[in-house]
Design a protein around this motif. Structure first.
Motif, short mmCIF file in Angstrom:
data_model
loop_
_atom_site.label_atom_id
_atom_site.label_comp_id
_atom_site.label_asym_id
_atom_site.label_seq_id
_atom_site.Cartn_x
_atom_site.Cartn_y
_atom_site.Cartn_z
N ARG A 69 42.28 54.20 36.07
CA ARG A 69 41.87 52.98 36.75
C ARG A 69 41.98 51.78 35.82
O ARG A 69 42.46 50.72 36.21
CB ARG A 69 40.44 53.11 37.26
CG ARG A 69 39.97 51.87 38.01
CD ARG A 69 38.55 52.01 38.48
NE ARG A 69 38.52 53.04 39.50
CZ ARG A 69 37.41 53.58 39.96
NH1 ARG A 69 36.24 53.20 39.49
NH2 ARG A 69 37.45 54.50 40.88
N GLU A 70 41.57 51.95 34.57
CA GLU A 70 41.67 50.86 33.60
C GLU A 70 43.13 50.47 33.36
O GLU A 70 43.45 49.29 33.22
CB GLU A 70 41.01 51.25 32.28
CG GLU A 70 39.51 51.35 32.38
CD GLU A 70 38.89 51.75 31.06
OE1 GLU A 70 39.39 51.31 30.00
OE2 GLU A 70 37.90 52.49 31.08
N ILE A 71 44.01 51.46 33.31
CA ILE A 71 45.43 51.18 33.12
C ILE A 71 45.96 50.38 34.30
O ILE A 71 46.68 49.38 34.13
CB ILE A 71 46.22 52.49 32.95
CG1 ILE A 71 45.81 53.18 31.65
CG2 ILE A 71 47.72 52.22 32.96
CD1 ILE A 71 46.35 54.58 31.50
N LEU A 72 45.60 50.80 35.51
CA LEU A 72 46.07 50.08 36.70
C LEU A 72 45.53 48.65 36.74
O LEU A 72 46.26 47.72 37.09
CB LEU A 72 45.66 50.83 37.97
CG LEU A 72 46.38 52.15 38.19
CD1 LEU A 72 45.78 52.90 39.38
CD2 LEU A 72 47.86 51.93 38.41
N TYR A 73 44.27 48.46 36.39
CA TYR A 73 43.71 47.11 36.35
C TYR A 73 44.46 46.24 35.34
O TYR A 73 44.77 45.08 35.61
CB TYR A 73 42.22 47.12 36.01
CG TYR A 73 41.32 47.45 37.17
CD1 TYR A 73 41.52 46.88 38.42
CD2 TYR A 73 40.27 48.33 37.02
CE1 TYR A 73 40.70 47.19 39.49
CE2 TYR A 73 39.44 48.65 38.08
CZ TYR A 73 39.66 48.07 39.31
OH TYR A 73 38.84 48.37 40.36
N LYS A 74 44.77 46.80 34.18
CA LYS A 74 45.50 46.04 33.16
C LYS A 74 46.87 45.63 33.69
O LYS A 74 47.27 44.47 33.54
CB LYS A 74 45.66 46.89 31.89
CG LYS A 74 46.63 46.33 30.87
CD LYS A 74 45.93 45.66 29.75
CE LYS A 74 46.84 45.26 28.63
NZ LYS A 74 47.62 44.08 28.84
N VAL A 75 47.58 46.55 34.33
CA VAL A 75 48.89 46.23 34.88
C VAL A 75 48.77 45.15 35.95
O VAL A 75 49.56 44.19 35.97
CB VAL A 75 49.56 47.50 35.45
CG1 VAL A 75 50.79 47.15 36.27
CG2 VAL A 75 49.93 48.45 34.33
N LEU A 76 47.78 45.28 36.83
CA LEU A 76 47.60 44.28 37.89
C LEU A 76 47.26 42.90 37.33
O LEU A 76 47.78 41.88 37.81
CB LEU A 76 46.52 44.73 38.88
CG LEU A 76 46.92 45.89 39.78
CD1 LEU A 76 45.72 46.37 40.59
CD2 LEU A 76 48.06 45.50 40.70
N PHE A 77 46.39 42.84 36.34
CA PHE A 77 46.04 41.55 35.75
C PHE A 77 47.24 40.92 35.03
O PHE A 77 47.45 39.71 35.08
CB PHE A 77 44.84 41.67 34.81
CG PHE A 77 43.54 41.83 35.53
CD1 PHE A 77 43.14 40.93 36.50
CD2 PHE A 77 42.70 42.89 35.22
CE1 PHE A 77 41.94 41.08 37.17
CE2 PHE A 77 41.50 43.05 35.89
CZ PHE A 77 41.12 42.14 36.87
N ASP A 78 48.04 41.76 34.36
CA ASP A 78 49.26 41.24 33.73
C ASP A 78 50.23 40.70 34.77
O ASP A 78 50.85 39.65 34.58
CB ASP A 78 49.95 42.32 32.89
CG ASP A 78 49.19 42.65 31.62
OD1 ASP A 78 48.27 41.87 31.25
OD2 ASP A 78 49.51 43.67 30.99
N MET A 79 50.36 41.41 35.88
CA MET A 79 51.25 40.95 36.96
C MET A 79 50.74 39.64 37.56
O MET A 79 51.52 38.75 37.88
CB MET A 79 51.38 42.02 38.04
CG MET A 79 52.22 43.20 37.62
SD MET A 79 52.25 44.54 38.83
CE MET A 79 52.99 43.73 40.23
N LYS A 80 49.43 39.53 37.71
CA LYS A 80 48.84 38.30 38.25
C LYS A 80 49.14 37.13 37.32
O LYS A 80 49.50 36.04 37.77
CB LYS A 80 47.33 38.48 38.42
CG LYS A 80 46.65 37.26 38.99
CD LYS A 80 45.16 37.51 39.15
CE LYS A 80 44.48 36.25 39.67
NZ LYS A 80 43.04 36.42 39.79
N SER A 81 49.01 37.36 36.02
CA SER A 81 49.30 36.31 35.04
C SER A 81 50.77 35.90 35.10
O SER A 81 51.09 34.71 35.08
CB SER A 81 48.94 36.80 33.64
OG SER A 81 49.33 35.86 32.68
N ASP A 82 51.67 36.89 35.19
CA ASP A 82 53.10 36.59 35.29
C ASP A 82 53.42 35.82 36.56
O ASP A 82 54.21 34.88 36.55
CB ASP A 82 53.93 37.88 35.25
CG ASP A 82 53.93 38.54 33.89
OD1 ASP A 82 53.50 37.89 32.91
OD2 ASP A 82 54.37 39.71 33.81
#
Length: 116
Positions: A69-82
């Motif tokens: 779950r933490e990995i998925l949140y990190k990926v989603l937050f990075d995508m949001k920033s991009d």
């Protein structure tokens, strides 16, 4: 390692190949160490260590991604920033009709999004 291989061979696989595949996937995602010994493997095998999916017993650091779950949140937050950066760049291009200054003024943003 040899002790882990021996443990895998002696373990009774109730879930057959699917159970083995799930355990291998969890180890590959959660463990930082690439060489797996019997001690590490026991943490993932039901009936020997802790029961899946709660495979982590000790308190981990916040930054080591101790679960998927933490990995998925990190990926989603990075995508949001991009996505935010792309929106900003697109707006500037539309406002300036694709003028050359936009590229020069946003060089660091463009490198962040697209790399070198």
């Amino acid at each position: 390692e040899d002790d882990a291989v021996e443990l895998l061979q002696k373990y009774r696989w109730n879930g057959n190949v699917r159970q083995l595949r799930n355990i291998a996937e969890q180890i590959s995602v959660l463990e930082q160490e690439r060489n797996i010994n019997a001690t590490i493997l026991r943490e993932y095998l039901p009936g020997i260590g802790s029961n899946l999916p709660a495979v982590i017993q000790e308190k981990k650091k916040d930054s080591d991604f101790s679960n998927e779950r933490e990995i998925l949140y990190k990926v989603l937050f990075d995508m949001k920033s991009d996505l935010h950066d792309l929106k900003k760049l697109t707006l500037e291009l539309m406002e300036n009709d694709g003028h050359k200054n936009v590229k020069e003024e946003n060089e660091s943003l463009i490198k962040k999004i697209y790399g070198n």
